[in-house]
Design a protein around this motif. Structure first.
Motif, mmCIF file in Angstrom:
data_model
loop_
_atom_site.group_PDB
_atom_site.id
_atom_site.type_symbol
_atom_site.label_atom_id
_atom_site.label_comp_id
_atom_site.label_asym_id
_atom_site.label_seq_id
_atom_site.Cartn_x
_atom_site.Cartn_y
_atom_site.Cartn_z
ATOM 1 N N SER A 249 0.825 -1.210 0.000
ATOM 2 C CA SER A 249 0.000 0.000 0.000
ATOM 3 C C SER A 249 0.856 1.256 0.000
ATOM 4 N N ALA A 250 1.927 1.245 0.788
ATOM 5 C CA ALA A 250 2.803 2.418 0.858
ATOM 6 C C ALA A 250 3.528 2.644 -0.460
ATOM 7 N N ILE A 251 4.050 1.567 -1.046
ATOM 8 C CA ILE A 251 4.858 1.703 -2.261
ATOM 9 C C ILE A 251 3.999 2.005 -3.481
ATOM 10 N N LEU A 252 2.908 1.269 -3.643
ATOM 11 C CA LEU A 252 2.111 1.373 -4.862
ATOM 12 C C LEU A 252 0.978 2.392 -4.761
ATOM 13 N N GLY A 253 0.448 2.558 -3.558
ATOM 14 C CA GLY A 253 -0.696 3.451 -3.421
ATOM 15 C C GLY A 253 -0.460 4.684 -2.600
ATOM 16 N N GLN A 254 0.756 4.826 -2.037
ATOM 17 C CA GLN A 254 1.081 5.957 -1.162
ATOM 18 C C GLN A 254 0.043 6.112 -0.043
ATOM 19 N N THR A 255 -0.409 4.974 0.476
ATOM 20 C CA THR A 255 -1.375 4.972 1.559
ATOM 21 C C THR A 255 -0.908 4.022 2.660
ATOM 22 N N GLY A 256 -1.607 4.053 3.788
ATOM 23 C CA GLY A 256 -1.291 3.144 4.878
ATOM 24 C C GLY A 256 -0.300 3.750 5.853
ATOM 25 N N PRO A 257 0.012 3.014 6.920
ATOM 26 C CA PRO A 257 0.840 3.561 8.003
ATOM 27 C C PRO A 257 2.290 3.843 7.623
ATOM 28 N N TYR A 258 2.815 3.161 6.593
ATOM 29 C CA TYR A 258 4.217 3.359 6.231
ATOM 30 C C TYR A 258 4.416 4.449 5.186
ATOM 31 N N ALA A 259 3.340 4.886 4.554
ATOM 32 C CA ALA A 259 3.442 5.870 3.468
ATOM 33 C C ALA A 259 4.093 7.188 3.909
ATOM 34 N N PRO A 260 3.761 7.735 5.085
ATOM 35 C CA PRO A 260 4.422 8.992 5.479
ATOM 36 C C PRO A 260 5.933 8.866 5.594
ATOM 37 N N TRP A 261 6.400 7.755 6.157
ATOM 38 C CA TRP A 261 7.848 7.563 6.319
ATOM 39 C C TRP A 261 8.531 7.401 4.962
ATOM 40 N N LEU A 262 7.878 6.698 4.041
ATOM 41 C CA LEU A 262 8.447 6.520 2.703
ATOM 42 C C LEU A 262 8.511 7.856 1.964
ATOM 43 N N GLU A 263 7.451 8.629 2.056
ATOM 44 C CA GLU A 263 7.439 9.923 1.363
ATOM 45 C C GLU A 263 8.464 10.875 1.968
ATOM 46 N N ALA A 264 8.598 10.852 3.295
ATOM 47 C CA ALA A 264 9.573 11.727 3.950
ATOM 48 C C ALA A 264 11.002 11.333 3.587
ATOM 49 N N ALA A 265 11.306 10.035 3.632
ATOM 50 C CA ALA A 265 12.656 9.576 3.289
ATOM 51 C C ALA A 265 12.990 9.902 1.837
ATOM 52 N N SER A 266 12.004 9.794 0.956
ATOM 53 C CA SER A 266 12.226 10.131 -0.450
ATOM 54 C C SER A 266 12.472 11.624 -0.618
ATOM 55 N N ALA A 267 11.734 12.437 0.127
ATOM 56 C CA ALA A 267 11.907 13.888 0.026
ATOM 57 C C ALA A 267 13.281 14.326 0.508
ATOM 58 N N LEU A 268 13.783 13.689 1.555
ATOM 59 C CA LEU A 268 15.092 14.058 2.093
ATOM 60 C C LEU A 268 16.195 13.905 1.050
ATOM 61 N N GLU A 269 16.046 12.922 0.152
ATOM 62 C CA GLU A 269 17.053 12.690 -0.883
ATOM 63 C C GLU A 269 17.156 13.871 -1.845
ATOM 64 N N SER A 270 16.055 14.587 -2.019
ATOM 65 C CA SER A 270 16.038 15.669 -3.003
ATOM 66 C C SER A 270 16.843 16.877 -2.537
ATOM 67 N N GLY A 271 16.964 17.051 -1.216
ATOM 68 C CA GLY A 271 17.618 18.241 -0.702
ATOM 69 C C GLY A 271 16.778 19.493 -0.873
ATOM 70 N N ASN A 272 15.560 19.341 -1.412
ATOM 71 C CA ASN A 272 14.659 20.472 -1.629
ATOM 72 C C ASN A 272 13.923 20.760 -0.331
ATOM 73 N N THR A 273 14.330 21.794 0.370
ATOM 74 C CA THR A 273 13.800 22.036 1.703
ATOM 75 C C THR A 273 12.313 22.375 1.692
ATOM 76 N N LYS A 274 11.827 23.025 0.644
ATOM 77 C CA LYS A 274 10.391 23.326 0.574
ATOM 78 C C LYS A 274 9.584 22.034 0.471
ATOM 79 N N VAL A 275 10.025 21.120 -0.400
ATOM 80 C CA VAL A 275 9.333 19.837 -0.547
ATOM 81 C C VAL A 275 9.357 19.066 0.771
ATOM 82 N N ILE A 276 10.520 19.051 1.424
ATOM 83 C CA ILE A 276 10.647 18.337 2.695
ATOM 84 C C ILE A 276 9.690 18.902 3.733
ATOM 85 N N ARG A 277 9.637 20.224 3.843
ATOM 86 C CA ARG A 277 8.724 20.848 4.810
ATOM 87 C C ARG A 277 7.274 20.518 4.491
ATOM 88 N N ASP A 278 6.919 20.574 3.211
ATOM 89 C CA ASP A 278 5.541 20.298 2.811
ATOM 90 C C ASP A 278 5.142 18.862 3.145
#
Length: 407
Positions: free
Chosen positions: A354-383
């Motif tokens: 669900s987290a990987i394919l649907g961006q839903t469920g309890p693990y989705a926030p952690w996956l999205e946050a970890a992915s955002a950190l890789e970008s170095g884009n602070t606005k995206v990370i904050r959002d």
């Protein structure tokens, strides 16, 4: 007390890779929140506590001149590097702080615009320079690399001249040919970022295989009778091998009575002897392509950050699920096939899919946050953190501890 300073900044990161395709440095992006100033001494103390000095260089990329000025005044010698944008050196006060910091032994990294070298009078102030190249320079570098290849590296002076400066750091090198030319022929110190898509394009007609060295390390670990936890950790450093291991553990050839949903469960069920035999079967086809190592390492670091984000109050079994969610979130890059089809071949918990394919469920926030950190884009990370109600101090703490562990 460290919560307050980590809660007042947004952080992201970018690895720097050397000629051995190992991480030799990390650029840690730090941007203060708009709500107020950041205590530079407190920040330095917290960084030292959570991300202690290691063999790799730790480069702070500060997004505001005010915080950089304070850090220039307080950073100890021979500890963190400070990146200094060339455009900010027009401020006489900041330039003076740069000179004083350099005299104290602080390692400074100059960064300029594409194709722009540092002014001659500034070069003695900086330990290294971080450069990028213009399209014209990229073409000249590729021509030099091609001529060098044709001449076998024996051409005389002036026959091929590359604009890539030895000993510097480079960012934004967008092709495999440029990266190899910079690292392998021009002896640059490191390359920030990695052209993952272009590297993988070369494998569009062939299958990527697990890394030979990681296979050997696992076999040696088994022979040394390392613990189950150590083997599990080693296996986790090779996303493709972890995927294949779970497929093997659930294959009809083994005819196991229960489904194997984690690497640890598979290790416990198969045992060391059968695992060793299976690893030896993988060896003849194993990969020695060093250019794949940064791609694997980036995937694993994402998973380790997710694991840290989930650390508070979560059971070990669920933490392992979170880690699998991280390393399998990009396994399609290594398999060269549809991500959904690849995941459906494994008996993974619904929370992972669900987290990987649907961006839903309890693990989705952690996956999205970890992915955002890789970008170095602070606005995206904050959002992302705001959207999922993730606290900045918790996210930054997880990032720093993961970087420390990976180093």
């Amino acid at each position: 007390m460290s919560n307050s300073v980590l809660g007042s900044v947004t952080m992201g990161y970018q690895p720097v890779w050397n000629a051995w395709r190992q991480r030799c440095a990390t650029r840690l992006v730090v941007e203060p929140h708009l709500s107020g100033a950041v205590d530079a001494q407190h920040l330095l103390h917290t960084l030292h506590e959570l991300w202690p000095a290691s063999l790799e260089a730790q480069i702070l990329v500060v997004r505001t001149p005010a915080l950089l000025s304070d850090l220039l005044d307080h950073t100890p010698a021979q500890s963190l590097w400070l990146e200094v944008p060339d455009a900010w050196l027009g401020d006489a006060l900041l330039a003076g702080r740069v000179r004083k910091a350099q005299q104290r032994g602080v390692r400074l990294l100059w960064r300029g615009e594409a194709g722009q070298p540092p002014a001659a009078e500034l070069q003695g102030l900086f330990h290294k320079t971080l450069r990028s190249i213009t399209p014209h320079d990229a073409l000249a570098a590729l021509r030099a690399a091609l001529q060098r290849s044709h001449d076998g590296g024996t051409a005389g002076p002036g026959a091929w001249v590359s604009p890539i400066v030895p000993g510097a750091l480079y960012e934004g090198l967008a092709s495999q040919a440029l990266v190899e030319h910079a690292l392998d022929h021009q002896a640059v110190w490191g390359v920030a970022g990695w052209p993952t898509e272009e590297m993988l394009y070369g494998y569009r007609y062939k299958q990527i295989q697990p890394a030979r060295q990681l296979l050997l390390d696992l076999v040696h670990a088994i022979d040394a009778d390392e613990s189950l936890e150590a083997l599990e950790h080693r296996m986790g450093n090779e996303p493709l091998l972890s995927y294949r291991f779970l497929r093997y553990a659930n294959s009809a050839a083994l005819s196991l009575r229960t489904e194997i949903g984690s690497v640890r469960q598979g290790l416990m069920t198969l045992g060391y002897s059968r695992l060793r035999a299976w690893l030896m079967e993988q060896m003849p086809h194993a990969s020695s392509d060093a250019n794949l190592q940064p791609i694997r390492a980036a995937i694993v670091l994402r998973a380790r950050i997710m694991e840290r984000l989930a650390d508070a109050g979560i059971e070990d079994e669920l933490r392992r699920e979170v880690f699998l969610c991280g390393i399998f979130s990009q396994v399609d890059l290594l398999l060269g096939e549809n991500l959904g089809a690849a995941l459906h071949r494994l008996p993974l918990p619904g929370r992972v899919a669900s987290a990987i394919l649907g961006q839903t469920g309890p693990y989705a926030p952690w996956l999205e946050a970890a992915s955002a950190l890789e970008s170095g884009n602070t606005k995206v990370i904050r959002d992302v953190c705001r959207a999922h109600d993730l606290q900045a101090d918790e996210v930054n703490r997880a990032l720093l501890r993961s970087l420390a562990a990976a180093a």
